[in-house]
Write an enzyme that holds these catalytic residues in place. Structure first.
Site, PDB file in Angstrom:
ATOM      1  N   ASP A 201     -46.896   0.939  -4.812  1.00 28.86           N
ATOM      2  CA  ASP A 201     -45.918   1.955  -5.208  1.00 28.86           C
ATOM      3  C   ASP A 201     -46.499   3.359  -5.233  1.00 28.86           C
ATOM      4  O   ASP A 201     -46.092   4.189  -6.041  1.00 28.86           O
ATOM      5  CB  ASP A 201     -45.299   1.618  -6.584  1.00 28.86           C
TER       6      ASP A 201
ATOM      7  N   LYS B 278     -46.020   5.201  -0.345  1.00 29.77           N
ATOM      8  CA  LYS B 278     -46.417   5.031   1.059  1.00 29.77           C
ATOM      9  C   LYS B 278     -45.233   5.186   2.008  1.00 29.77           C
ATOM     10  O   LYS B 278     -45.364   5.787   3.070  1.00 29.77           O
ATOM     11  CB  LYS B 278     -47.043   3.637   1.270  1.00 29.77           C
TER      12      LYS B 278
ATOM     13  N   GLY C  67     -41.219  -2.785  -1.646  1.00 33.55           N
ATOM     14  CA  GLY C  67     -40.020  -1.956  -1.671  1.00 33.55           C
ATOM     15  C   GLY C  67     -40.431  -0.536  -1.346  1.00 33.55           C
ATOM     16  O   GLY C  67     -41.119   0.101  -2.121  1.00 33.55           O
TER      17      GLY C  67
ATOM     18  N   GLN D  92     -47.975  -2.859  -0.749  1.00 32.76           N
ATOM     19  CA  GLN D  92     -48.727  -3.050  -1.989  1.00 32.76           C
ATOM     20  C   GLN D  92     -49.950  -2.114  -2.009  1.00 32.76           C
ATOM     21  O   GLN D  92     -49.934  -1.118  -1.305  1.00 32.76           O
ATOM     22  CB  GLN D  92     -49.132  -4.527  -2.184  1.00 32.76           C
TER      23      GLN D  92
HETATM   24  P1  IMP Z   1     -46.044 -11.191  -5.585  1.00 37.95           P
HETATM   25  O1  IMP Z   1     -46.541 -10.354  -4.459  1.00 37.95           O
HETATM   26  O2  IMP Z   1     -44.560 -11.233  -5.697  1.00 37.95           O
HETATM   27  O3  IMP Z   1     -46.666 -12.553  -5.584  1.00 37.95           O
HETATM   28  O4  IMP Z   1     -46.530 -10.495  -6.938  1.00 37.95           O
HETATM   29  C1  IMP Z   1     -47.898 -10.416  -7.296  1.00 37.95           C
HETATM   30  C2  IMP Z   1     -48.204  -9.115  -7.999  1.00 37.95           C
HETATM   31  O5  IMP Z   1     -48.101  -8.057  -7.073  1.00 37.95           O
HETATM   32  C3  IMP Z   1     -47.235  -8.760  -9.128  1.00 37.95           C
HETATM   33  O6  IMP Z   1     -47.953  -8.035 -10.111  1.00 37.95           O
HETATM   34  C4  IMP Z   1     -46.234  -7.854  -8.461  1.00 37.95           C
HETATM   35  O7  IMP Z   1     -45.591  -7.003  -9.368  1.00 37.95           O
HETATM   36  C5  IMP Z   1     -47.148  -7.092  -7.526  1.00 37.95           C
HETATM   37  N1  IMP Z   1     -46.466  -6.558  -6.342  1.00 37.95           N
HETATM   38  C6  IMP Z   1     -46.024  -7.250  -5.269  1.00 37.95           C
HETATM   39  N2  IMP Z   1     -45.462  -6.423  -4.379  1.00 37.95           N
HETATM   40  C7  IMP Z   1     -45.563  -5.191  -4.880  1.00 37.95           C
HETATM   41  C8  IMP Z   1     -45.197  -3.898  -4.394  1.00 37.95           C
HETATM   42  O8  IMP Z   1     -44.674  -3.723  -3.282  1.00 37.95           O
HETATM   43  N3  IMP Z   1     -45.468  -2.841  -5.210  1.00 37.95           N
HETATM   44  C9  IMP Z   1     -46.078  -2.996  -6.399  1.00 37.95           C
HETATM   45  N4  IMP Z   1     -46.446  -4.176  -6.891  1.00 37.95           N
HETATM   46  C10 IMP Z   1     -46.198  -5.268  -6.137  1.00 37.95           C
HETATM   47 MG    MG Z   2     -42.860  -0.171  -3.807  1.00 35.08          MG
END
Ligand code: IMP
Ligand code: MG
Length: 424
Positions: free
Chosen positions: A13, A16, A40, A223
């Site tokens: 977040d 990017k 997102g 991420q």
């Molecule tokens: P997962 O990727 O859904 O398995 O989540 C694993 C961890 O990564 C959690 O703490 C999520 O909140 C975080 N996470 C996954 N995708 C994003 C992203 O696009 N932005 C920020 N945090 C993310």
């Molecule tokens: Mg995001």
């Protein structure tokens, strides 16, 4: 621009999507190489706001090719929704989108397992997006995954799916979950396959041919560094390599074809989900949330917030090979009389000052920041368009972040709009 990897140097977040959208103006191709619809990416174009999850942020620019690479995990039903949503808003999604035939699929049983495992972890939960990302990459590593190449071959898909449903339902039942209806999945995924088939190809050869023809490629990270499966705050991470190396493995492009790595950071720190965040400060979260900022684009969760952590970003510059730094959300700090920057950690606030983050998440959770203080500029920056017009204290702050992060200052962003981007 030359072939460029853009990564998040914090916990995701970082903004990017917006930087990608701006840089895409000078590029030919934008590639996503890891992650899935856990991401997102928010892009504001005039009065229109777009949130992209799987499709590269380049899709909003005419004449650019977008590639979803082999390293991405794709929920085909969610991807169809995203494609149709963009088309309904007048964005062209056709020959400008290519999807790797070796990208793995996210299946409904992955979402179910993600949800069950989180529930069973109780207070030790990761705080995942519950999109099934971890179990999908787990299947990939276990060699039990289904891929786009399977999805677009109806007979192959039907046979493989039946076998996978059987095994996964046994596990889901064992974990106290509701079994998945295989016939329903087959129908939904077959319908999605019809829509996606024209986009599916060998993106590795496509990218190599394009690069041979001197096309310039931007690799869009999802991420951030500290959510990397290898280099992040394990186990509070996502399940892919979010660092620059992931762009190579996730696209089939060799490291020696990459010219530049851009790291993106927020002017402060945020994180969604559980896990250590040394500079977390409720007061900063309250201020930013009060401004209507820092709510997750995928799950709507309020992000945890804190001061800029230069220990983390310096480490990120090292792991990713960051050449240039883009700082976003500088305007979020416009109202503060004093701003802190974390330059070191001390475990439990005692003992020697650490200048790299400890590997163990438990130890990182015990780290207390050592701060330096900077004067705030107390002036709105969101309407400023030239670097020299920024308040001197804001420039000094941005330059200090770059220096401490070991990278060259390249972009300062002062708002979500395209125009609110100051390129140095
Ligand atoms: P997962 O990727 O859904 O398995 O989540 C694993 C961890 O990564 C959690 O703490 C999520 O909140 C975080 N996470 C996954 N995708 C994003 C992203 O696009 N932005 C920020 N945090 C993310
Ligand atoms: Mg995001």
């Amino acid at each position: 621009m030359s072939n460029t990897i853009l990564v998040g140097s914090q916990w995701g977040d970082e903004g990017k999507g917006k930087i990608i959208d701006v840089l895409t103006g000078d590029m030919d191709i934008v590639v996503r190489s890891q992650g899935g619809n856990n991401a997102g990416h928010t892009i504001v174009d005039g009065d229109k706001k777009y949130v992209l999850h799987l499709i590269p942020s380049g899709i909003l620019r005419k004449g650019k090719i977008c590639v979803i690479g082999n390293g991405v995990v794709i929920d085909p039903v969610a991807l169809v929704v995203e494609i149709k949503g963009l088309q309904e808003r007048g964005i062209k999604v056709g020959k400008n989108l290519l999807i790797s035939d070796s990208a793995h699929l996210v299946m409904p049983y992955h979402r179910s397992l993600d949800e069950r495992r989180e529930a069973l972890k109780g207070k030790n939960k990761i705080g995942t997006t519950k999109r099934g990302i971890g179990p999908a990459y787990g299947d990939k590593a276990a060699r039990t995954g289904l891929r786009m190449a399977d999805l677009i071959r109806p007979d192959v898909f039907k046979a493989k799916l039946a076998q996978r449903i059987k095994e996964n339902n046994a596990v889901i039942k064992g974990l106290g979950g509701k079994p998945i209806n295989g016939a329903k999945v087959l129908a939904e995924y077959t319908a999605a396959a019809e829509v996606l088939k024209p986009f599916v190809t060998n993106t590795v050869t496509y990218l190599h041919k394009a690069m041979d023809a001197k096309k310039e490629v931007l690799f869009e990270g999802a991420q951030g560094t500290f959510l990397d499966i290898d280099h992040g705050t394990y186990p509070f991470v996502t399940s892919s390599n979010t660092t620059s190396g992931g762009a190579c493995t996730g696209s089939g492009i060799a490291p020696n074809r990459i010219d530049t790595v851009i790291g993106v950071v927020k002017a402060y720190t945020t994180r969604v989900g559980e896990g250590p965040l040394p500079t977390e400060e409720d007061a900063i979260g309250d201020m930013l949330h009060g401004m209507g900022r820092e709510f997750g684009a995928t799950t709507g969760r309020a992000r945890r917030c804190g001061w800029f952590d230069a220990v983390a970003t310096r480490y990120a510059s090292m792991v990713n090979g960051v050449d240039q730094l883009a700082i976003t959300n500088l305007d979020g700090l416009d109202g503060l009389p004093e701003i802190l920057i974390c330059t070191g950690y001390r475990i439990d606030g005692k003992g020697p000052v650490l200048d790299t983050p400890p590997t163990d998440a438990g130890e990182l959770a015990r780290c207390r920041p050592v701060y330096m203080s900077m004067p705030g500029w107390m002036t709105p920056t969101d309407t400023i368009r030239k670097y020299k017009d920024l308040p001197p204290k804001a420039r000094h702050y941005a330059e200090t972040l770059a220096k401490l992060s070991g990278a060259k200052l390249f972009i300062v962003s002062v708002g979500p709009g395209r125009a609110q981007t100051i390129q140095l």
